[in-house]
Design a protein around this motif. Structure first.
Motif, PDB file in Angstrom:
ATOM      1  N   GLU A  15      14.421  14.268  23.201  1.00 50.47           N
ATOM      2  CA  GLU A  15      14.258  12.881  22.812  1.00 50.47           C
ATOM      3  C   GLU A  15      13.887  12.738  21.342  1.00 50.47           C
ATOM      4  N   SER A  16      13.016  13.626  20.860  1.00 47.81           N
ATOM      5  CA  SER A  16      12.541  13.505  19.479  1.00 47.81           C
ATOM      6  C   SER A  16      13.436  14.208  18.481  1.00 47.81           C
ATOM      7  N   GLU A  17      14.315  15.115  18.965  1.00 53.62           N
ATOM      8  CA  GLU A  17      15.181  15.924  18.103  1.00 53.62           C
ATOM      9  C   GLU A  17      14.358  16.773  17.131  1.00 53.62           C
ATOM     10  N   MET A  18      13.148  17.156  17.541  1.00 52.24           N
ATOM     11  CA  MET A  18      12.301  18.021  16.733  1.00 52.24           C
ATOM     12  C   MET A  18      12.355  19.453  17.247  1.00 52.24           C
ATOM     13  N   ASP A  19      11.911  20.386  16.401  1.00 50.39           N
ATOM     14  CA  ASP A  19      11.869  21.790  16.791  1.00 50.39           C
ATOM     15  C   ASP A  19      10.535  22.108  17.440  1.00 50.39           C
ATOM     16  N   TYR A  20      10.517  23.239  18.128  1.00 51.30           N
ATOM     17  CA  TYR A  20       9.285  23.729  18.741  1.00 51.30           C
ATOM     18  C   TYR A  20       8.745  24.851  17.857  1.00 51.30           C
ATOM     19  N   PRO A  21       7.443  24.881  17.522  1.00 48.11           N
ATOM     20  CA  PRO A  21       6.365  24.033  18.054  1.00 48.11           C
ATOM     21  C   PRO A  21       5.994  22.852  17.148  1.00 48.11           C
ATOM     22  N   ASP A  22       6.911  22.449  16.203  1.00 43.40           N
ATOM     23  CA  ASP A  22       6.592  21.328  15.317  1.00 43.40           C
ATOM     24  C   ASP A  22       6.141  20.103  16.096  1.00 43.40           C
ATOM     25  N   VAL A  23       6.765  19.878  17.251  1.00 43.73           N
ATOM     26  CA  VAL A  23       6.464  18.683  18.036  1.00 43.73           C
ATOM     27  C   VAL A  23       5.007  18.670  18.501  1.00 43.73           C
ATOM     28  N   LEU A  24       4.391  19.855  18.593  1.00 44.52           N
ATOM     29  CA  LEU A  24       2.988  19.951  18.999  1.00 44.52           C
ATOM     30  C   LEU A  24       2.046  19.893  17.801  1.00 44.52           C
ATOM     31  N   ILE A  25       2.428  20.548  16.707  1.00 45.01           N
ATOM     32  CA  ILE A  25       1.508  20.702  15.576  1.00 45.01           C
ATOM     33  C   ILE A  25       1.433  19.444  14.722  1.00 45.01           C
ATOM     34  N   TYR A  26       2.524  18.689  14.648  1.00 42.42           N
ATOM     35  CA  TYR A  26       2.584  17.528  13.762  1.00 42.42           C
ATOM     36  C   TYR A  26       2.742  16.260  14.585  1.00 42.42           C
ATOM     37  N   PRO A  27       1.619  15.726  15.123  1.00 37.86           N
ATOM     38  CA  PRO A  27       1.708  14.576  16.030  1.00 37.86           C
ATOM     39  C   PRO A  27       2.233  13.321  15.356  1.00 37.86           C
ATOM     40  N   ASP A  28       1.981  13.148  14.071  1.00 37.88           N
ATOM     41  CA  ASP A  28       2.504  11.966  13.389  1.00 37.88           C
ATOM     42  C   ASP A  28       4.027  12.010  13.316  1.00 37.88           C
ATOM     43  N   ALA A  29       4.584  13.222  13.108  1.00 38.14           N
ATOM     44  CA  ALA A  29       6.040  13.356  13.089  1.00 38.14           C
ATOM     45  C   ALA A  29       6.618  13.077  14.476  1.00 38.14           C
ATOM     46  N   MET A  30       5.923  13.565  15.489  1.00 40.07           N
ATOM     47  CA  MET A  30       6.350  13.281  16.867  1.00 40.07           C
ATOM     48  C   MET A  30       6.325  11.776  17.122  1.00 40.07           C
ATOM     49  N   TYR A  31       5.277  11.113  16.679  1.00 35.42           N
ATOM     50  CA  TYR A  31       5.121   9.671  16.873  1.00 35.42           C
ATOM     51  C   TYR A  31       6.285   8.924  16.205  1.00 35.42           C
ATOM     52  N   ARG A  32       6.618   9.339  14.991  1.00 31.04           N
ATOM     53  CA  ARG A  32       7.729   8.685  14.294  1.00 31.04           C
ATOM     54  C   ARG A  32       9.049   8.931  14.998  1.00 31.04           C
ATOM     55  N   ALA A  33       9.209  10.148  15.525  1.00 29.22           N
ATOM     56  CA  ALA A  33      10.463  10.484  16.196  1.00 29.22           C
ATOM     57  C   ALA A  33      10.648   9.693  17.487  1.00 29.22           C
ATOM     58  N   LEU A  34       9.534   9.319  18.104  1.00 31.62           N
ATOM     59  CA  LEU A  34       9.598   8.546  19.357  1.00 31.62           C
ATOM     60  C   LEU A  34       9.473   7.057  19.055  1.00 31.62           C
ATOM     61  N   SER A  35      10.170   6.601  18.038  1.00 29.41           N
ATOM     62  CA  SER A  35      10.047   5.204  17.621  1.00 29.41           C
ATOM     63  C   SER A  35      10.572   4.226  18.664  1.00 29.41           C
ATOM     64  N   ASN A  36      11.384   4.735  19.609  1.00 29.24           N
ATOM     65  CA  ASN A  36      11.908   3.846  20.651  1.00 29.24           C
ATOM     66  C   ASN A  36      10.878   3.556  21.737  1.00 29.24           C
ATOM     67  N   ASP A  37       9.791   4.319  21.735  1.00 31.88           N
ATOM     68  CA  ASP A  37       8.743   4.092  22.732  1.00 31.88           C
ATOM     69  C   ASP A  37       8.119   2.723  22.484  1.00 31.88           C
ATOM     70  N   PRO A  38       8.110   1.847  23.499  1.00 31.81           N
ATOM     71  CA  PRO A  38       7.578   0.490  23.311  1.00 31.81           C
ATOM     72  C   PRO A  38       6.097   0.471  22.923  1.00 31.81           C
ATOM     73  N   LEU A  39       5.392   1.570  23.226  1.00 30.98           N
ATOM     74  CA  LEU A  39       3.970   1.615  22.877  1.00 30.98           C
ATOM     75  C   LEU A  39       3.749   1.972  21.410  1.00 30.98           C
ATOM     76  N   ASN A  40       4.776   2.510  20.774  1.00 31.53           N
ATOM     77  CA  ASN A  40       4.654   2.917  19.363  1.00 31.53           C
ATOM     78  C   ASN A  40       5.093   1.762  18.472  1.00 31.53           C
TER      79      ASN A  40
END
Length: 982
Positions: free
Chosen positions: A463-488
């Motif tokens: 969903e985020s099109e991010m690499d592992y483990p970047d998706v865990l270490i950089y939560p702000d990048a994960m948050y931006r990548a999940l921009s379709n999430d209605p809570l974000n």
């Protein structure tokens, strides 16, 4: 416009040292001249050619290409070519076509200018003689090439620069830890090789982000004029090869590596030296090599000299390190398996060196040393060291010689120089400040689901099109990548508590605050850096420049400059990961790592932006993390597993290779993480022990030998405190028309006067000029002040203009003295040794242009030993030029006789000058050649091509010295007058 014909002999007015030239070809626009003695070819515009036709008259002595001499009686010309008629030294009648004149002959301009009544001022003549004296002295000085640059005298940097720049076509890896000055070392080597003529052209390849920094450093510290080449400039040259447009070319690796056509042009450009910064980025494996590596490999196969720079030579593992060495010497480093086997034996050598300190009393120490020495000389030294009856001085001498032999003959120390902070010392303390913050709900929601649902990670990566483990270490990048999430719905910087923590610290003027200090902030992603700066601006009113890979070079430099300005600059600079390579922010002591990189070497590069030689404060490292987050677990691994924040250890790559994958899997599991930290710590301790015992220990010992380093510093200090320099500069500035105004505190301002001679570096008529000092420390403390030295471009230009031109090579003066009757004539002749040889031989270190002064009275008596140059000059008075011409005309025949006699007197001095030069050459090169030949039997890093080149160089120098000749450099006619003016 002169009439040129092939075969005619001409000499260059501005480059007399080239020797006698021969016209190869000409047309109505240009003429091409070959200067065979110097192996140089020049092409000139026929209308403006700075050339003088060589034409000898009756009584002149000429030398044939076959070695015999002739006194000219007459000459005849046919089809533009001259044939000289006269007698040889045996009285036999001979003819000599001008094409058969010896290439080593020099056209004697001083004689002809004098006899035609052309005379200069007496102070010009004085300056010319002093210039020749100082030039001879400085060219032979051991600090030549190292004393001029605007640097601190740091032992390991100067040792490396001195050692490497002495070699023929040096090929080395400069691998000092971050902050120890690899760029300065490379600049010193380049500067010295250029100054002594070893090289003429260099290509410097650096990451795009560092091109302007290199440009400024080479200009500011080393006064080197470098051409920054990019695609726009390349296209401006049309079909011409853009790499041929400058002596020194600086180019972006990103640009060149992506452009095969430009690579071909660079390969065809005949550079003498290639410098590659951040060389660890060149990808290579036993199976394949990347485009960047292939480009450097092709260039390095055509360019004799190669300097590779990297602070992390083993960032990609031992194979990557082998790949760098393979570029330096593909014949030596061609088998990776053999290289790994050699690495295992370095511990024995390091142990033997340490064992030297335990002799003579320790039998085990002698056995350890005996195991690695196998030549007669080393065995003899070991016997002396182990002999309890030898005195302390004998023990110490044997210990020092044996240590040098062991370092010389083992390992990669000859091709790789790596100093560590532990070895160099003097670095500030590092202080880690861990900040644990509450995780924002939006971040916590994702982390908790990951902890409960193993399949959710795969969904998140997709969903985020991010690499592992970047998706865990950089939560702000994960948050931006999940921009379709209605809570974000809010910007990430609006919910991220690290921003709030930063704002509090930036406004806090207490012990924990940053209010009164510069703060460098590094984040991994560009978008994080941009958002962080926006958050600081919107939430706190703080305007912070951003430094990231998306900016142009000018924009990056502008951001860095805004941060560096002490008075009006920004308090904060926000960088993406690119800010952790190459840039120097040592004026700052606070580093905020907004997040952490995955690789330990990148972590060290970040810290190394502040922790450098010259840092005067403890380094404050601030790492904000979220409690219970993967980022906090990564921090624990760095801190508890390898003590990464306290100092560089050089084993991060090994630890990441061993535990990187397992660490990524443990970022959500404390139990697994604890096991990995324990295992990491065990391997960390083992690797440090291996370093101390093995190759790194050898490299540290070899990368700076204190005794030699101290000798280099003493030589530089001698030139720094040379009292002759200020006196010489003062005289030269006055004669060249430069106004000098004292500003106090050892600083002066130089400004062109209306009468200034054109073409002086940094001085243009109508402009303000520059401020300068002779003091090294003062120049280092003020970027706006230049440091004058014997190597400064202004000094070199003035000396070159004097020695290569006719300025001051004739003069006439009056001498009023009660003991000397009026109307008498004296001739003060200054001859100069001349030896046409390729500049790359650096002949001047052994036999620079040497002055021979002869003072004759009108009867031919030699007064040289009775009247000194200074004593005579102080008692001379000027004569107006019209009277001088009349006096010379009236004494024409007498002057011719004195010129001829003076030449005979000077020739008597030549054999001893040549012999002294040859002795200096033999003492240095014979010893070095014997040393290399002995080393080659033990250390395969000594290349055969280096030994062959040194042997050929020695022979070429010897051959060149044999044809050394004297030529009249300058002449002053002195007429005695009544001391009372009658």
């Amino acid at each position: 416009m002169s009439d040129f014909s092939p075969g005619q002999r001409w000499i260059s007015d501005g480059e007399a040292e080239l020797g006698l030239g021969t016209v190869l070809s000409n047309d109505f626009r240009s003429v091409t001249i070959l200067f065979s003695a110097s192996q140089e070819t020049r092409t000139y515009n026929t209308r403006q050619a700075p050339l003088t036709r060589v034409m000898f008259g009756s009584g002149d002595r000429v030398l044939s290409a076959d070695g015999w001499k002739m006194i000219v009686d007459e000459s005849r010309e046919s089809q533009g070519l001259i044939t000289y008629v006269g007698e040889d030294e045996h009285g036999n009648p001979r003819e000599l076509p001008e094409a058969k004149l010896a290439d080593t002959m020099q056209f004697d301009q001083a004689r002809d200018r004098l006899l035609t009544g052309q005379v200069d001022r007496n102070d010009w003549f004085d300056l010319r003689f002093r210039t020749l004296h100082h030039f001879q002295r400085i060219e032979r000085h051991p600090a030549l090439g190292l004393s001029g640059p605007r640097i601190d005298l740091i032992p390991h940097q100067l040792y490396i620069a001195d050692e490497v720049s002495r070699r023929h076509a040096p090929r080395v890896l400069l691998a000092d830890e971050v902050g120890l000055g690899k760029t300065i070392e490379a600049g010193l080597i380049l500067h010295r090789l250029l100054l002594n003529g070893r090289i003429e052209r260099a290509l410097i390849l650096v990451p795009d982000s560092l091109t302007h920094q290199w440009l400024v450093e080479l200009l500011r510290r080393f006064s080197l004029d470098v051409r920054l080449l990019n695609e726009t400039q390349s296209q401006a040259h049309g079909l011409a090869n853009p790499f041929e447009t400058a002596q020194l070319v600086l180019a972006s690796q990103d640009w060149l590596f992506a452009n095969p056509h430009r690579q071909e042009q660079a390969e065809a450009s005949q550079f003498d030296l290639l410098i590659v910064d951040e060389a660890h980025h060149l990808a290579w494996s036993e199976e394949e090599s990347g485009a960047s590596y292939q480009c450097v490999e092709r260039l390095s196969s055509k360019i004799p000299g190669l300097l590779l720079l990297t602070a992390t030579p083993e960032q990609m593992g031992l194979a990557s390190h082998f790949a760098r060495l393979r570029l330096l010497d593909p014949e030596r480093y061609h088998d990776f398996a053999r290289f790994k086997e050699e690495e295992q034996h370095y511990g024995e050598v390091a142990g033997a060196i340490d064992a030297l300190e335990r002799l003579p009393g320790d039998a085990d120490a002698r056995e350890a040393i005996n195991a690695v020495v196998d030549d007669r000389d080393s065995q003899a030294l070991l016997a002396t060291l182990a002999n309890p009856e030898a005195d302390a001085a004998q023990h110490e001498s044997a210990r020092g010689q044996l240590r040098e032999a062991l370092l010389d003959r083992h390992g990669t120390g000859r091709v790789m120089f790596r100093n560590s902070r532990r070895h160099v010392g003097g670095f500030p303390e590092r202080r880690l400040h861990r900040v644990s913050l509450e995780m924002p709900p939006a971040y916590r929601r994702v982390v908790r689901r990951l902890e409960r649902d193993e399949d959710y990670l795969d969904e998140l990566l997709i969903e985020s099109e991010m690499d592992y483990p970047d998706v865990l270490i950089y939560p702000d990048a994960m948050y931006r990548a999940l921009s379709n999430d209605p809570l974000n719905v809010e910007p990430w910087w609006h919910i991220d508590r690290r921003i709030n923590w930063l704002l509090e610290r930036l406004s806090d003027d207490g012990e924990e605050g940053f209010a009164n200090d510069k703060v460098l902030i590094i984040a991994h992603h560009r978008d994080t850096a941009l958002g962080l700066a926006e958050g600081l601006r919107v939430l706190g009113g703080i305007h912070a420049p951003v430094f990231h890979e998306g900016l142009s070079l000018i924009e990056r430099d502008r951001a860095a400059a805004a941060f560096a300005d002490e008075e009006d600059g920004s308090q904060v600079l926000v960088c993406s990961e690119i800010g952790s390579e190459g840039r120097n922010f040592q004026f700052c002591r606070h580093l905020v790592m907004f997040d952490l990189p995955q690789h330990p070497d990148q972590l060290e590069q970040r810290i190394g932006r502040l922790d450098r030689i010259g840092q005067k404060h403890a380094i404050e490292l601030h790492v904000p993390t979220f409690a219970g987050s993967p980022g906090e677990r990564l921090l624990r691994w760095y801190h508890e597993g390898m003590d990464a924040f306290s100092a560089p250890h050089g084993v991060g790559s090994d630890l990441f290779e061993a535990f990187g994958d397992a660490l990524a899997d443990a970022l959500l599991d404390d139990d697994s993480l604890n096991e990995i930290i324990a295992e990491t710590r065990t391997l960390f301790s083992a690797r440090l022990a291996e370093q101390d015992a093995g190759r790194n220990r050898l490299l540290e010992l070899n990368a700076c030998r204190p005794v030699k380093a101290e000798a280099v510093i003493e030589a530089i200090s001698e030139l720094d405190h040379d009292t002759a320099l200020p006196r010489y500069i003062e005289r030269a500035l006055d004669i060249f028309g430069v106004d000098s105004q004292e500003l106090g505190a050892g600083i002066m301002h130089l400004q062109p006067s209306p009468q200034m001679l054109d073409g002086l570096p940094g001085l243009v008529k109508g402009e303000e000029g520059f401020s300068a000092t002779f003091d090294r420390a003062r120049a280092l403390s003020r970027d706006d002040i230049q440091r004058l030295s014997w190597e400064h471009p202004l000094t070199r230009e003035m000396m070159g203009r004097i020695l290569d031109g006719t300025m001051g090579n004739t003069a006439l003066a009056l001498l009023r003295h009660p003991a000397i009757s009026s109307g008498r004539l004296m001739a003060e002749l200054v001859f100069r040794t001349h030896c046409p040889a390729p500049r790359s031989l650096h002949l001047n270190r052994f036999l620079p242009p040497t002055a021979v002064r002869v003072l004759l009275d009108e009867s031919g008596a030699n007064l040289t030993g009775k009247i000194s140059f200074t004593g005579l000059s102080q008692n001379l008075q000027k004569v107006n030029k019209s009277l001088a011409r009349d006096l010379i005309k009236s004494r024409h025949d007498q002057l011719r006789e004195l010129l001829t006699q003076g030449e005979s007197e000077a020739e008597c001095e030549l054999p001893s000058i040549i012999e002294a030069g040859e002795k200096r050459m033999r003492e240095q090169l014979d010893g070095e050649l014997a040393r290399l030949q002995a080393l080659a039997e033990h250390n395969p890093a000594v290349r055969d091509v280096e030994i062959d080149a040194l042997s050929r160089e020695r022979q070429a120098l010897s051959d060149a010295m044999e044809v050394t000749r004297l030529r009249l450099d300058s002449v002053r006619v002195i007429i005695t007058a009544d001391p009372k003016g009658r």
